[in-house]
Design an enzyme around this catalytic site. Structure first.
Site, mmCIF file in Angstrom:
data_model
loop_
_atom_site.group_PDB
_atom_site.id
_atom_site.type_symbol
_atom_site.label_atom_id
_atom_site.label_comp_id
_atom_site.label_asym_id
_atom_site.label_seq_id
_atom_site.Cartn_x
_atom_site.Cartn_y
_atom_site.Cartn_z
ATOM 1 N N THR A 241 0.801 -1.219 0.000
ATOM 2 C CA THR A 241 0.000 0.000 0.000
ATOM 3 C C THR A 241 0.839 1.277 0.000
ATOM 4 O OG1 THR A 241 -1.916 1.053 1.047
ATOM 5 C CG2 THR A 241 -0.194 0.236 2.508
ATOM 6 N N GLN A 263 -1.614 3.928 7.090
ATOM 7 C CA GLN A 263 -1.237 3.061 5.976
ATOM 8 C C GLN A 263 0.075 2.332 6.240
ATOM 9 O OE1 GLN A 263 -3.568 2.502 3.413
ATOM 10 N NE2 GLN A 263 -4.649 3.611 5.029
ATOM 11 N N HIS A 266 0.101 -1.384 7.560
ATOM 12 C CA HIS A 266 -0.168 -2.543 6.708
ATOM 13 C C HIS A 266 1.042 -3.457 6.586
ATOM 14 C CE1 HIS A 266 -4.177 -2.131 4.937
ATOM 15 N NE2 HIS A 266 -4.003 -0.820 4.940
ATOM 16 N N GLU A 332 -1.327 5.206 -4.997
ATOM 17 C CA GLU A 332 -2.535 4.415 -4.781
ATOM 18 C C GLU A 332 -3.606 5.274 -4.094
ATOM 19 O OE1 GLU A 332 -3.822 0.326 -2.393
ATOM 20 O OE2 GLU A 332 -2.034 1.441 -1.803
ATOM 21 N N HIS A 333 -3.236 5.881 -2.963
ATOM 22 C CA HIS A 333 -4.123 6.779 -2.228
ATOM 23 C C HIS A 333 -3.509 8.174 -2.209
ATOM 24 C CE1 HIS A 333 -4.516 2.765 -0.120
ATOM 25 N NE2 HIS A 333 -5.765 2.979 -0.468
ATOM 26 N N ASP A 366 -10.982 2.828 2.855
ATOM 27 C CA ASP A 366 -10.681 1.423 3.112
ATOM 28 C C ASP A 366 -11.922 0.640 3.500
ATOM 29 O OD1 ASP A 366 -7.981 1.584 2.573
ATOM 30 O OD2 ASP A 366 -7.398 2.001 4.640
ATOM 31 N N GLU A 420 -4.515 -1.974 -49.355
ATOM 32 C CA GLU A 420 -3.845 -2.811 -48.357
ATOM 33 C C GLU A 420 -3.442 -4.172 -48.913
ATOM 34 O OE1 GLU A 420 -6.229 -3.024 -44.816
ATOM 35 O OE2 GLU A 420 -5.813 -0.944 -44.263
ATOM 36 N N HIS A 425 -11.035 -8.930 -49.250
ATOM 37 C CA HIS A 425 -11.916 -8.136 -48.394
ATOM 38 C C HIS A 425 -12.952 -7.398 -49.259
ATOM 39 C CE1 HIS A 425 -8.926 -8.938 -45.365
ATOM 40 N NE2 HIS A 425 -9.560 -8.206 -44.456
#
Length: 439
Positions: A241, A263, A266, A332-333, A366, A420, A425
């Site tokens: 985290t 945090q 963690h 992340e945060h 969270d 092409e 096609h």
């Protein structure tokens, strides 16, 4: 306690900033070789490999890799009422916010009889990973399962590591959270092996391969998700985290310190960063941080994380420079604790989730904000998003052209196919409009 990085008076481009950004010493690439071996072992030997990995890494071989649904029901019945109430409220909020993420079908008319429709279709089966190392995460059950249910996923499997203190069984609070959401396919397996099992399947325990794997985890889980990407879809490489707080002189240093610590608890490799244009605030946060860190339950873990190379107090000339640093970091945060929140928010474009103002701490996200806490780490927010209902949806284009609408563009198709060097096609279109000579 935290290292200081002084960027004041320096004009730095993106490359220079990337070289200055603090990151954990161990990254996903370092764990790739070990994760590959574990995945290969599961693909080759199935349940036997998973049981041996449980012995090696989780300290508890489960009696059965697949959890008996009766055990899930028992876990729900024995839940702490306060935890149950909190989870039910979290489920309600995440379900409401996730529902807003489901795009509506659209229909575009490009001409008379020329229609392209777009619909959003759920994947068929997903594997959701819930970590279980240093903490228990029933909230991650909610964050994984609810968006998948909202998206309309038909088949959901959940995995969480077996717990030594629970006799090799999945933690009962994890089982209870799964039970509240109606999930009955749960496996006692963890780490890279669990990701490999989701990707390859384990027929002997009734585990069919999945289409998408999601969920947070340690560096080995992140490495495993990188390795199976392509065989299955993944949400992101959600590793250790991160929190980055941009604050000015108006911020409360105690609240900033508490959020950095929240945090850091963690994991020892968790990253906590304060970016500020106020030297006074920086010093005030550094003054109160040791006492706040020392008073929390996981004080030693917090101290290690805050003093590690991945955490820092970063001094910048102004908040625009702070936003530039944050965008390159891709946290992340991201918390914004500044006097002019909207002005700063307008400069932010790379973050997993943004928490605006002193009453919107990351801890809210969270658990009960309604947003999802499964977010990209390691700079992944620069190109990836957090988990949501959209993670489990695929946009599909449906083309409906009438004969006249096709005729209106037939010459253009022939011209492009000729350019092409793919004449068949054009011939496939021309065949639908035979000339009299061809008849």
């Amino acid at each position: 306690m935290m290292q200081s990085i002084d960027l004041r008076g320096r004009t730095l481009d993106t490359l220079a900033l990337r070289q200055l950004i603090p990151r954990p010493v161990v990254d996903v690439a370092v764990a790739s070789a070990a994760a590959r071996d574990l995945i290969t072992d599961v693909a080759d030997r199935g349940a036997d490999a998973l049981l041996e990995q449980a012995d090696r890494f989780d300290g508890g071989r489960p009696a059965s890799l697949r959890v008996d649904p009766a055990d899930i029901d028992a876990a729900v019945a024995s839940m702490d009422p306060s935890v149950r109430a909190a989870l039910e409220e979290a489920i309600r909020r995440v379900r409401t916010a996730s529902a807003a993420q489901v795009p509506s079908a659209s229909r575009t008319e490009l001409g008379d009889g020329a229609v392209v429709e777009q619909r959003w279709h759920p994947v068929d089966r997903v594997g959701l990973y819930v970590p279980g190392g240093k903490a228990v995460y029933p909230s991650s059950v909610v964050m994984n399962v609810v968006p998948a249910l909202v998206a309309g996923v038909r088949s959901i499997a959940l995995a969480s590591p077996p717990q030594k203190e629970h006799g090799g069984r999945v933690h009962p609070t994890i089982l209870a959270a799964a039970g509240l959401l109606g999930i009955t396919e749960v496996y006692a397996m963890g780490g890279a092996g669990a990701i490999g099992a989701f990707a390859h399947g384990v027929p002997s325990i009734g585990l069919d391969p999945v289409d998408v794997v999601t969920g947070p985890g340690n560096v080995f889980v992140a490495a495993a998700k990188r390795l199976v990407k392509g065989l299955v879809g993944i949400d992101s490489e959600a590793g250790t985290t991160e929190i980055l707080v941009i604050a000015d002189d108006s911020a409360d240093p105690r609240l900033v310190a508490f959020d950095l610590v929240s945090q850091a608890e963690h994991d020892e490799a968790a990253a906590s960063l304060l970016v500020t244009d106020s030297e006074r605030l920086a010093r005030a946060v550094e003054d109160v941080l040791p006492s706040i860190a020392g008073a929390t339950a996981h004080a030693e873990r917090v101290r290690t994380a805050l003093s590690g190379p991945q955490s820092a107090v970063v001094l910048v000339d102004d908040l625009a420079a702070g936003a530039a640093f944050s965008n390159v970091y891709g946290p992340e945060h991201l918390e914004l604790q500044v006097a002019d929140e909207d002005a700063l928010l307008s400069l932010i474009h790379s973050a997993g989730a943004v928490f605006v103002g002193p009453s919107s701490p990351v801890s809210l996200g969270d658990y009960l904000a309604g947003s999802n806490h499964v977010l990209p780490t390691g700079g992944g927010a620069r190109f990836a998003s957090g988990l949501g209902a959209f993670t489990f949806l695929r946009p599909q284009q449906i083309v409906r052209y009438s004969e006249d609408a096709l005729a209106a563009v037939a010459d253009h198709i022939v011209a492009l196919s000729t350019a092409e060097a793919l004449p068949a096609h054009g011939e496939a279109v021309s065949a639908r409009f035979p000339t009299p000579e061809a008849d």
